[in-house]
Design a protein around this motif. Structure first.
Motif, PDB file in Angstrom:
ATOM      1  N   GLN A 225      53.664 -62.341  60.415  1.00 28.17           N
ATOM      2  CA  GLN A 225      52.983 -63.132  59.400  1.00 28.17           C
ATOM      3  C   GLN A 225      53.965 -63.417  58.277  1.00 28.17           C
ATOM      4  OE1 GLN A 225      49.176 -61.707  58.156  1.00 28.17           O
ATOM      5  NE2 GLN A 225      49.381 -62.567  56.105  1.00 28.17           N
ATOM      6  N   ARG A 226      54.159 -64.644  57.949  1.00 25.35           N
ATOM      7  CA  ARG A 226      55.166 -65.029  56.958  1.00 25.35           C
ATOM      8  C   ARG A 226      54.663 -64.734  55.555  1.00 25.35           C
ATOM      9  NH1 ARG A 226      57.254 -70.764  57.408  1.00 25.35           N
ATOM     10  NH2 ARG A 226      59.287 -69.902  56.992  1.00 25.35           N
ATOM     11  N   SER A 227      55.509 -64.078  54.781  1.00 27.68           N
ATOM     12  CA  SER A 227      55.191 -63.888  53.371  1.00 27.68           C
ATOM     13  C   SER A 227      55.196 -65.230  52.665  1.00 27.68           C
ATOM     14  CB  SER A 227      56.213 -62.947  52.731  1.00 27.68           C
ATOM     15  OG  SER A 227      56.146 -61.672  53.314  1.00 27.68           O
ATOM     16  N   LYS A 228      54.440 -65.304  51.595  1.00 19.53           N
ATOM     17  CA  LYS A 228      54.292 -66.567  50.882  1.00 19.53           C
ATOM     18  C   LYS A 228      54.941 -66.506  49.505  1.00 19.53           C
ATOM     19  CE  LYS A 228      50.129 -67.966  53.332  1.00 19.53           C
ATOM     20  NZ  LYS A 228      48.738 -68.470  53.230  1.00 19.53           N
ATOM     21  N   ALA A 229      55.425 -67.632  49.079  1.00 19.51           N
ATOM     22  CA  ALA A 229      56.053 -67.739  47.765  1.00 19.51           C
ATOM     23  C   ALA A 229      55.667 -69.066  47.140  1.00 19.51           C
ATOM     24  CB  ALA A 229      57.570 -67.615  47.872  1.00 19.51           C
ATOM     25  N   THR A 230      55.415 -69.031  45.841  1.00 20.48           N
ATOM     26  CA  THR A 230      55.118 -70.243  45.084  1.00 20.48           C
ATOM     27  C   THR A 230      56.176 -70.414  44.007  1.00 20.48           C
ATOM     28  OG1 THR A 230      52.731 -70.113  45.447  1.00 20.48           O
ATOM     29  CG2 THR A 230      53.470 -71.384  43.555  1.00 20.48           C
ATOM     30  N   VAL A 231      56.747 -71.594  43.925  1.00 16.09           N
ATOM     31  CA  VAL A 231      57.706 -71.935  42.876  1.00 16.09           C
ATOM     32  C   VAL A 231      56.975 -72.838  41.884  1.00 16.09           C
ATOM     33  CG1 VAL A 231      59.893 -73.041  42.328  1.00 16.09           C
ATOM     34  CG2 VAL A 231      59.655 -71.728  44.441  1.00 16.09           C
ATOM     35  N   LEU A 232      56.827 -72.341  40.662  1.00 14.76           N
ATOM     36  CA  LEU A 232      56.098 -73.060  39.609  1.00 14.76           C
ATOM     37  C   LEU A 232      57.098 -73.693  38.653  1.00 14.76           C
ATOM     38  CD1 LEU A 232      53.577 -73.823  37.961  1.00 14.76           C
ATOM     39  CD2 LEU A 232      53.683 -71.551  36.914  1.00 14.76           C
ATOM     40  N   LEU A 233      56.983 -74.995  38.460  1.00 17.16           N
ATOM     41  CA  LEU A 233      57.867 -75.739  37.560  1.00 17.16           C
ATOM     42  C   LEU A 233      57.063 -76.299  36.402  1.00 17.16           C
ATOM     43  CD1 LEU A 233      60.619 -77.004  36.866  1.00 17.16           C
ATOM     44  CD2 LEU A 233      59.999 -78.951  38.320  1.00 17.16           C
TER      45      LEU A 233
ATOM     46  N   GLY B 220      62.756 -67.108  55.249  1.00 21.88           N
ATOM     47  CA  GLY B 220      61.602 -66.990  56.123  1.00 21.88           C
ATOM     48  C   GLY B 220      60.270 -67.023  55.428  1.00 21.88           C
ATOM     49  N   PHE B 221      60.243 -67.352  54.144  1.00 29.00           N
ATOM     50  CA  PHE B 221      58.983 -67.425  53.422  1.00 29.00           C
ATOM     51  C   PHE B 221      58.247 -68.734  53.739  1.00 29.00           C
ATOM     52  CE2 PHE B 221      61.106 -64.207  50.997  1.00 29.00           C
ATOM     53  CZ  PHE B 221      60.112 -63.444  50.417  1.00 29.00           C
ATOM     54  N   SER B 222      56.954 -68.673  53.571  1.00 31.92           N
ATOM     55  CA  SER B 222      56.148 -69.892  53.552  1.00 31.92           C
ATOM     56  C   SER B 222      55.998 -70.285  52.092  1.00 31.92           C
ATOM     57  CB  SER B 222      54.776 -69.634  54.190  1.00 31.92           C
ATOM     58  OG  SER B 222      53.986 -70.803  54.168  1.00 31.92           O
ATOM     59  N   VAL B 223      56.416 -71.503  51.742  1.00 35.57           N
ATOM     60  CA  VAL B 223      56.643 -71.863  50.348  1.00 35.57           C
ATOM     61  C   VAL B 223      55.836 -73.093  49.971  1.00 35.57           C
ATOM     62  CG1 VAL B 223      58.433 -72.331  48.621  1.00 35.57           C
ATOM     63  CG2 VAL B 223      58.994 -71.018  50.656  1.00 35.57           C
ATOM     64  N   ARG B 224      55.496 -73.163  48.704  1.00 34.70           N
ATOM     65  CA  ARG B 224      54.966 -74.400  48.142  1.00 34.70           C
ATOM     66  C   ARG B 224      55.506 -74.578  46.729  1.00 34.70           C
ATOM     67  NH1 ARG B 224      48.625 -73.933  46.232  1.00 34.70           N
ATOM     68  NH2 ARG B 224      48.843 -72.111  44.856  1.00 34.70           N
ATOM     69  N   LEU B 225      55.552 -75.801  46.277  1.00 36.40           N
ATOM     70  CA  LEU B 225      55.989 -76.169  44.938  1.00 36.40           C
ATOM     71  C   LEU B 225      54.768 -76.527  44.118  1.00 36.40           C
ATOM     72  CD1 LEU B 225      58.136 -77.050  42.799  1.00 36.40           C
ATOM     73  CD2 LEU B 225      58.119 -79.297  43.904  1.00 36.40           C
ATOM     74  N   LEU B 226      54.658 -75.936  42.935  1.00 32.87           N
ATOM     75  CA  LEU B 226      53.515 -76.159  42.055  1.00 32.87           C
ATOM     76  C   LEU B 226      54.024 -76.553  40.676  1.00 32.87           C
ATOM     77  CD1 LEU B 226      50.352 -75.893  41.852  1.00 32.87           C
ATOM     78  CD2 LEU B 226      50.770 -73.579  40.976  1.00 32.87           C
ATOM     79  N   THR B 227      53.363 -77.514  40.030  1.00 31.49           N
ATOM     80  CA  THR B 227      53.721 -77.919  38.678  1.00 31.49           C
ATOM     81  C   THR B 227      52.613 -77.536  37.711  1.00 31.49           C
ATOM     82  OG1 THR B 227      52.751 -80.141  38.841  1.00 31.49           O
ATOM     83  CG2 THR B 227      55.030 -79.861  39.612  1.00 31.49           C
TER      84      THR B 227
ATOM     85  N   ASP C 102      49.255 -61.809  46.431  1.00 31.34           N
ATOM     86  CA  ASP C 102      49.249 -63.216  46.813  1.00 31.34           C
ATOM     87  C   ASP C 102      50.651 -63.751  46.998  1.00 31.34           C
ATOM     88  OD1 ASP C 102      46.515 -63.339  46.793  1.00 31.34           O
ATOM     89  OD2 ASP C 102      46.411 -63.831  44.674  1.00 31.34           O
ATOM     90  N   GLY C 103      51.626 -62.888  47.295  1.00 33.05           N
ATOM     91  CA  GLY C 103      52.963 -63.371  47.538  1.00 33.05           C
ATOM     92  C   GLY C 103      53.787 -63.411  46.279  1.00 33.05           C
ATOM     93  N   LEU C 104      54.956 -63.981  46.403  1.00 33.14           N
ATOM     94  CA  LEU C 104      55.921 -64.025  45.322  1.00 33.14           C
ATOM     95  C   LEU C 104      55.705 -65.278  44.480  1.00 33.14           C
ATOM     96  CD1 LEU C 104      58.511 -62.810  44.062  1.00 33.14           C
ATOM     97  CD2 LEU C 104      59.810 -64.135  45.729  1.00 33.14           C
ATOM     98  N   LEU C 105      55.727 -65.102  43.175  1.00 38.86           N
ATOM     99  CA  LEU C 105      55.590 -66.216  42.239  1.00 38.86           C
ATOM    100  C   LEU C 105      56.858 -66.295  41.411  1.00 38.86           C
ATOM    101  CD1 LEU C 105      54.007 -68.439  40.762  1.00 38.86           C
ATOM    102  CD2 LEU C 105      52.982 -66.657  39.334  1.00 38.86           C
ATOM    103  N   ILE C 106      57.534 -67.445  41.468  1.00 38.62           N
ATOM    104  CA  ILE C 106      58.757 -67.674  40.697  1.00 38.62           C
ATOM    105  C   ILE C 106      58.510 -68.882  39.812  1.00 38.62           C
ATOM    106  CG2 ILE C 106      61.239 -68.102  40.816  1.00 38.62           C
ATOM    107  CD1 ILE C 106      61.160 -67.022  43.682  1.00 38.62           C
ATOM    108  N   ALA C 107      58.596 -68.680  38.507  1.00 32.53           N
ATOM    109  CA  ALA C 107      58.215 -69.721  37.550  1.00 32.53           C
ATOM    110  C   ALA C 107      59.399 -70.088  36.665  1.00 32.53           C
ATOM    111  CB  ALA C 107      57.043 -69.259  36.695  1.00 32.53           C
ATOM    112  N   PHE C 108      59.457 -71.366  36.320  1.00 31.75           N
ATOM    113  CA  PHE C 108      60.455 -71.890  35.386  1.00 31.75           C
ATOM    114  C   PHE C 108      59.687 -72.520  34.226  1.00 31.75           C
ATOM    115  CE2 PHE C 108      62.345 -71.756  39.554  1.00 31.75           C
ATOM    116  CZ  PHE C 108      63.598 -71.212  39.328  1.00 31.75           C
ATOM    117  N   PHE C 109      59.704 -71.833  33.079  1.00 31.27           N
ATOM    118  CA  PHE C 109      58.937 -72.257  31.912  1.00 31.27           C
ATOM    119  C   PHE C 109      59.855 -72.854  30.863  1.00 31.27           C
ATOM    120  CE2 PHE C 109      56.185 -68.609  33.369  1.00 31.27           C
ATOM    121  CZ  PHE C 109      55.120 -69.401  33.779  1.00 31.27           C
TER     122      PHE C 109
END
Length: 453
Positions: A251-259, A293-300, A364-371
Motif C-alpha cells: 500500500q503506497r504511503s501518501k503525501a500532500t504538497v501544499l503551496l 514511491g509515494f502517492s502524491v497530490r498538489l494542493l493550493t 493521513d500521510g506526509l504533509l509538506i507545506a510552503f507558506f
C-alpha cells in the motif's frame, strides 16, 4: 498560393485576402513608385511632354504588375513544426525545427519564412528560402528559452512572398501552432526520511490482506501461473473451484504538497522572488516523493488539487509519470490567488477522500507545506492542519527576511512547532536541498532557521 487549413503540425497556408489585400502589401518602395509615376504623369500632362508621360506610366504600372503577379501565384507549399522537447525547465532550451515542402511541380521563388514567438522566448526567427524545386523540401531550426515559467504558443508559421524588385510583399499564414511549457526549476533532493512517515514502499506501508489462521484467509480464484503451494483447499472445497491465498499487496504511503499562493503573503516578483522559490521547491518536492514511491497530490491555498483523476492522489507506474507531468504543468502556470486565508486548504485536508482512506491506519500521510507570510489567524489555521497528518514539515518564507528587514517569523514558527510541525524559516537564496536535509534530520516538532549551506 493555394489556400488550405493546416492540420496537426503541417498543412497549406491560407490566403490573406483578395486583390485589395494584395494592394495593401505594397512596400515603401512600391508606394514611392506609384507616387513618383503619378507625379510624372501629372507634370507630363501640364508640360505636354510625352516622353515624361511614358516614364510616369512605367512607374505606375510596374508595381501593379507585381501585385497582380504575386496575387495569382499558386505555389503549393506545406509547412510543419517539430518542438523538442515540449516541456522544459525554466532556463532550459528547446529546439524548434521548421520544414517547408513544395508539393507542386512548379519551383517557388524567393520565400521569407517567419515564426511567431512570444518576446520572452527571444527574437522572432526569420529565414530566407531562395528557391524550392518542385517536390523539394527545406529544413531550418532555431532555439527558444525562457527564464520565466509559463505556457507559450509558437506560431502560426508565416510565409512572406516578395517580387524581384521589392515592390510588393505578401504574407501567408498557416493555422496550426504548438505550445511550449516552461516548468519550474527543480533540483535533486537527498534521500532523507521525514518525521513520522516511512518510505513510500516498505515494511511501514505494507498491509497484509491475509491475517493469521486459516479461517481469516481471504482467497481468490486460481490464475494460470500461480504457485500450487498457495492453494487454499478449504476454500476450494467450499466454492467448488481452485482457490489460492491472496498475496500481500503493498500500500503506497501518501503525501500532500501544499503551496501557499496568496498574493498578500509574498512581496516582489521575478525569477528570484520568494514566490518563485516556493514554486520551484514545491516542484522539486513533488518529483522527489514520487520517486520514493509515494502517492502524491498538489494542493493550493484555494483548495484546488492536482495529481490523479479528479484531483486525487497519483497512482503508480505509468500513471505516476502522467501525474507528475500534470502537476508540473499546473505549477508552470500557477499564479497568485486573491484569497486572504488558508481555510479552503484546511477544509480540503479535512474532507479529502484520499485522507479518509488512511485515517484508520494511523495518520493521513506526509504533509509538506510552503507558506508565505502568516499572521496570527493563518498561523493558527496552519497549525490545525497538522492534526490528521502522519508527519508535517513547513517551509515558511517571511517577506521581511527576503526584503532584508528584521525577521518576523519566529513567533509563527513556534506556534507551528507547538502543533507538531517541523518548521523551517527560508532565507533569501537558500538552497532547497540543504533545507530538505535539515528537515529530515530535525526532531519532531522543531523550528529551525535555514541557511545557505
Amino acid at each position: 498560393m493555394s489556400a488550405g487549413a493546416q492540420r496537426g503540425a503541417g498543412g497549406l497556408p491560407r490566403e490573406a485576402g483578395g486583390l485589395r489585400a494584395s494592394l495593401a502589401g505594397l512596400t515603401t518602395r512600391g508606394r514611392s513608385f506609384l507616387a513618383a509615376g503619378a507625379a510624372a504623369a501629372a507634370c507630363a500632362y501640364v508640360l505636354g511632354q510625352s516622353q515624361l508621360l511614358r516614364v510616369g506610366l512605367l512607374l505606375v504600372v510596374l508595381p501593379l504588375i507585381c501585385v497582380l503577379a504575386l496575387h495569382r501565384t499558386r505555389h503549393r507549399v506545406s509547412g510543419s513544426r517539430r518542438l523538442t522537447p515540449s516541456r522544459v525547465p525554466a532556463g532550459g532550451e528547446a529546439r524548434v525545427q521548421l520544414r517547408m515542402e513544395n508539393i507542386s511541380r512548379v519551383p517557388t521563388g524567393l520565400l521569407m519564412l517567419q515564426d511567431r514567438v512570444p518576446y520572452v522566448l527571444g527574437p522572432r526567427p526569420r529565414f530566407v528560402l531562395d528557391r524550392v524545386e518542385g517536390g523539394g523540401r527545406r529544413e531550418v531550426s532555431y532555439r527558444v528559452r525562457s527564464d520565466l515559467r509559463g505556457r507559450y504558443p509558437l506560431g502560426p508559421l508565416q510565409l512572406r512572398l516578395t517580387d524581384p524588385f521589392g515592390l510588393v510583399e505578401l504574407t501567408r499564414s498557416f493555422s496550426a501552432y504548438d505550445t511550449l511549457t516552461v516548468i519550474p526549476r527543480t533540483e535533486p533532493l537527498p534521500p532523507v526520511r521525514m518525521t513520522g512517515e516511512a518510505n513510500g514502499y516498505g515494511d511501514g506501508s505494507r498491509r497484509s490482506l491475509a491475517l493469521s489462521g486459516d479461517d481469516d484467509v481471504i482467497p481468490r480464484t486460481y490464475r494460470r501461473g500461480d504457485d500450487l503451494r498457495r492453494v487454499h483447499w478449504r476454500s476450494t472445497a467450499r466454492y467448488g473451484e481452485l482457490m489460492v491465498r491472496r498475496e500481500e499487496q503493498p500500500q503506497r504511503s501518501k503525501a500532500t504538497v501544499l503551496l501557499d499562493t496568496r498574493h498578500l503573503a509574498y512581496e516582489g516578483a521575478g525569477p528570484d522572488s520568494a514566490f518563485e522559490w516556493a514554486v520551484s521547491a514545491a516542484a522539486s518536492t513533488l518529483l522527489h516523493v514520487l520517486e520514493q514511491g509515494f502517492s502524491v497530490r498538489l494542493l493550493t491555498d484555494t483548495g484546488d488539487s492536482a495529481g490523479g483523476e479528479g484531483g486525487g492522489f497519483s497512482s503508480g507506474g505509468q500513471e505516476s509519470a502522467e501525474a507528475a507531468g500534470l502537476m508540473m504543468d499546473t505549477l508552470a502556470v500557477v499564479g497568485h490567488s486573491d484569497g486572504s486565508g488558508l481555510s479552503a486548504a484546511h477544509d480540503a485536508l479535512r474532507g479529502g477522500a484520499g485522507f479518509a482512506a488512511q485515517g484508520a491506519a494511523g495518520g493521513d500521510g506526509l504533509l509538506i507545506a510552503f507558506f508565505g507570510d502568516l499572521d496570527e489567524a493563518q498561523a493558527e489555521t496552519a497549525a490545525r492542519m497538522r492534526q490528521r497528518s502522519g508527519g508535517a514539515v513547513a517551509f515558511v518564507l517571511d517577506s521581511a527576511t527576503w526584503a532584508g528587514e528584521p525577521s518576523r517569523v519566529e513567533e509563527r514558527l513556534r506556534r507551528l512547532r507547538d502543533a507538531g510541525w517541523t518548521a523551517l524559516s527560508v532565507p533569501p537564496g537558500a538552497p532547497f536541498g540543504e533545507l530538505w536535509r535539515q528537515a529530515g534530520n530535525a526532531p519532531l516538532g522543531t523550528a529551525t532557521s535555514g541557511g545557505r549551506g
